[in-house]
Scaffold this motif. Structure first.
Motif, PDB file in Angstrom:
ATOM      1  N   ILE A   7       0.869  -1.178   0.000  1.00 32.56           N
ATOM      2  CA  ILE A   7       0.000   0.000   0.000  1.00 32.56           C
ATOM      3  C   ILE A   7       0.902   1.223   0.000  1.00 32.56           C
ATOM      4  O   ILE A   7       1.804   1.339   0.829  1.00 32.56           O
ATOM      5  N   THR A  50       2.561   4.285   0.867  1.00 36.38           N
ATOM      6  CA  THR A  50       2.586   5.034   2.115  1.00 36.38           C
ATOM      7  C   THR A  50       2.478   6.543   1.908  1.00 36.38           C
ATOM      8  O   THR A  50       2.278   7.277   2.876  1.00 36.38           O
ATOM      9  N   GLU A 105      -4.586  -0.075  13.404  1.00 36.57           N
ATOM     10  CA  GLU A 105      -4.492   0.130  11.961  1.00 36.57           C
ATOM     11  C   GLU A 105      -3.040   0.073  11.497  1.00 36.57           C
ATOM     12  O   GLU A 105      -2.727  -0.528  10.462  1.00 36.57           O
ATOM     13  N   ARG A 106      -2.143   0.684  12.262  1.00 37.99           N
ATOM     14  CA  ARG A 106      -0.722   0.643  11.911  1.00 37.99           C
ATOM     15  C   ARG A 106      -0.183  -0.786  12.000  1.00 37.99           C
ATOM     16  O   ARG A 106       0.622  -1.222  11.177  1.00 37.99           O
ATOM     17  N   LEU A 124      -1.342  -2.752   8.982  1.00 40.49           N
ATOM     18  CA  LEU A 124      -0.564  -2.345   7.815  1.00 40.49           C
ATOM     19  C   LEU A 124       0.834  -2.962   7.851  1.00 40.49           C
ATOM     20  O   LEU A 124       1.329  -3.469   6.838  1.00 40.49           O
ATOM     21  N   TYR A 154       0.438  -6.622   7.069  1.00 42.40           N
ATOM     22  CA  TYR A 154       0.110  -6.786   5.656  1.00 42.40           C
ATOM     23  C   TYR A 154       1.365  -6.663   4.798  1.00 42.40           C
ATOM     24  O   TYR A 154       1.629  -7.507   3.945  1.00 42.40           O
ATOM     25  N   HIS A 155       2.160  -5.633   5.034  1.00 44.43           N
ATOM     26  CA  HIS A 155       3.385  -5.446   4.254  1.00 44.43           C
ATOM     27  C   HIS A 155       4.369  -6.591   4.475  1.00 44.43           C
ATOM     28  O   HIS A 155       5.047  -7.020   3.535  1.00 44.43           O
TER      29      HIS A 155
END
Length: 95
Positions: free
Chosen positions: A29, A31, A43-44, A47, A50-51
């Motif tokens: 995603i 950044t 949320e962080r 993320l 996910y990365h």
């Protein structure tokens, strides 16, 4: 931000049938498209995970140059990870 996902049957309990989601499209995603200071810890953390998942899934299938590019997104926020992984309720909700 869009991803293709597939839903799988996961579990059943007295509360009903549950599903889990598998991400099919794996791409970092960008950044530059959001302000990280507006994200909460959950949320962080999502993320960050996910990365890391994107990197782990693709690293053996791309060139060295692409692998280095993916690795930049997958650099962990160690303090955030430790804080979130010690949160048992969160850990259970993400699995």
């Amino acid at each position: 931000i869009e991803n293709l996902i597939v839903a799988h049957a996961h579990d059943e309990s007295e509360f009903g049938h549950f599903i889990r989601f598998e991400t099919l499209s794996l791409c970092p995603i960008d950044t530059a498209t959001y302000n990280p200071y507006l994200l909460n810890d959950m949320e962080r953390y999502w993320l960050c995970r996910y990365h890391r998942n994107v990197y782990e899934a693709l690293k053996d299938h791309v060139s060295d140059r692409a692998r280095a590019w993916l690795a930049r997104f997958a650099e962990p926020d160690e303090q955030l990870i430790a804080r979130m992984e010690n949160n048992q309720e969160l850990a259970e909700s993400l699995n």
